[in-house]
Design an enzyme around this catalytic site. Structure first.
Site, short mmCIF file in Angstrom:
data_model
loop_
_atom_site.label_atom_id
_atom_site.label_comp_id
_atom_site.label_asym_id
_atom_site.label_seq_id
_atom_site.Cartn_x
_atom_site.Cartn_y
_atom_site.Cartn_z
N CYS A 120 0.74 -1.13 -0.04
CA CYS A 120 0.14 0.07 0.03
C CYS A 120 0.79 1.17 0.29
CB CYS A 120 -0.84 0.03 0.89
SG CYS A 120 -2.06 -1.36 0.86
N HIS A 265 -3.81 6.88 -0.03
CA HIS A 265 -4.62 4.90 -0.12
C HIS A 265 -6.15 5.26 -0.14
CE1 HIS A 265 -4.47 1.67 0.06
NE2 HIS A 265 -4.67 0.85 1.05
N ASN A 295 -10.12 -1.88 -2.49
CA ASN A 295 -8.73 -1.05 -2.48
C ASN A 295 -7.84 -2.37 -2.80
OD1 ASN A 295 -5.95 -1.39 -0.71
ND2 ASN A 295 -7.27 -1.41 1.29
#
Length: 362
Positions: A120, A265, A295
């Site tokens: 991430c 993010h 995500n």
């Protein structure tokens, strides 16, 4: 404080690709029931995502994004002096996917290629690494590629994350830009490496049994499935990340008014809302893509940029970007982005058929 500064190098193009396999959260109702799925969407903001086809890998998605980028720029492939591939979903254990991608894109032998194993935070770390390579060389153009197919590493009955992960690829072109100035803050904390982990398949435990066990969150998994300690990750996201953002603003002598957009993010909507609240940011300056793409790990920042600015040229934007997650690792960086060089997200079903072979038989 690990603060890096780069001058004369900027982002000259961004393209992203997702698999041609759209999956709505509602499609999980037969598996988990309507109450579970509706609560998931209410808590995370995720309504849909794109999941890789069985044959597709992270490098396939990155290559599709790169091909789209090359088709929209007059930069020749032989001008790319460095290529970095950021992924935690490699094609093989060895060699790195960077080698395969170099071949597929037709990049020159003089192009330095390597792979970075980060999730991430990968965009921020990858951006700084590419800029550092350019700062210490005569490279005019570098390519930062990203790809992830984390959806393939999740137990299909894991209601906590099977509806969360989307797959995607990104290609970012870096070029010499005399006026560009970038400052990056990077942090990591290996003491918390167990917060997000997939134990099996590495050289610590290559072939463990596939028996299932109940984890601390009450969900059954095997060692071949991603585990995320949601409570620890949430705490990290709303404490360490805002602190890094505030430290960054202090180190750079800037404030919220100095940026046009804050690109975080895309972990989940609740975490993004907490960052907005803690940083006192205007909500309309924080673009969100996770509701439609889920995500997507490190790709979520460039994906959000393509989603927000890829459809029309809205001039130059001053960006503050922050990636955070697995490792644990996190980072903050800035950029001035010409939105005319940000392109719409494409869908692809392409894959590298030659990538599946028996060594020594060709």
């Amino acid at each position: 404080m690990s603060v890096f500064r780069s001058e004369g190098i900027g982002i000259a193009g961004i393209a992203c690709a997702v698999p041609k396999n759209h999956v709505a959260v509602d499609s999980f109702i037969p598996v988990f029931g309507e109450e579970v799925t509706s609560k998931f969407t209410a808590g995370t903001g995720i309504k849909a995502m794109y999941k890789a086809l069985p044959e597709q890998t992270a490098s396939d998605l990155a290559v599709a994004a790169a091909e789209n980028l090359f088709s929209r720029t007059d930069i020749g492939r032989n001008e790319i002096g460095a290529m970095l591939m950021v992924t935690q979903s490699p094609d093989y254990r060895r060699p790195s996917s960077a080698s395969i991608v170099q071949k597929r894109l037709g990049l020159p032998i003089d192009c330095s290629c390597m792979e970075i194993n980060l999730g991430c935070s990968g965009f921020v770390y990858g951006l700084q690494t590419a800029m550092s390579l350019m700062n210490s060389s005569d490279i005019r153009y570098a390519l930062l590629l990203m790809g992830e197919t984390a959806s393939k590493l999740v137990d299909p009955k894991d209601k906590s994350i099977v509806m969360m992960y989307g797959d995607a690829g990104a290609a970012i072109l870096l070029a010499r830009q005399p006026e560009a100035k970038t400052t990056t803050l990077l942090r990591s904390d290996g003491d918390r490496f167990k917060a997000i982990v997939l134990p099996a398949g590495g050289f610590r435990d290559m072939y463990p049994g596939r028996e299932r066990f109940v984890c601390s969150d009450g969900i059954e998994r095997s060692l071949y499935d991603i585990f995320m300690d949601g409570t620890s990750v949430f705490s990290f996201s709303i404490t360490d990340v805002p602190k890094a953002l505030k430290d960054y603003l202090e180190a750079t002598g800037t404030g919220a008014a100095d940026y046009d957009a804050f690109v975080f993010h895309q972990a989940n909507q609740f975490i993004i809302n907490q960052l907005i609240r803690k940083m006192k940011l205007p909500k309309d300056c924080v673009p969100v893509s996770l509701d439609r793409y889920g995500n997507t790990g490190g790709i979520s920042i460039p994906l959000t940029l393509c989603d927000a600015f890829g459809k029309e040229d809205s001039g130059k934007k001053r960006l503050l970007m922050c990636g955070f997650g697995i490792g644990l690792s996190w980072g903050v960086s800035n950029a001035e982005l010409d939105t005319g060089k940000v392109y719409p997200i494409i869908e692809t079903e392409d894959y590298y058929a030659e990538g599946k072979f028996v060594p020594g038989t060709y």
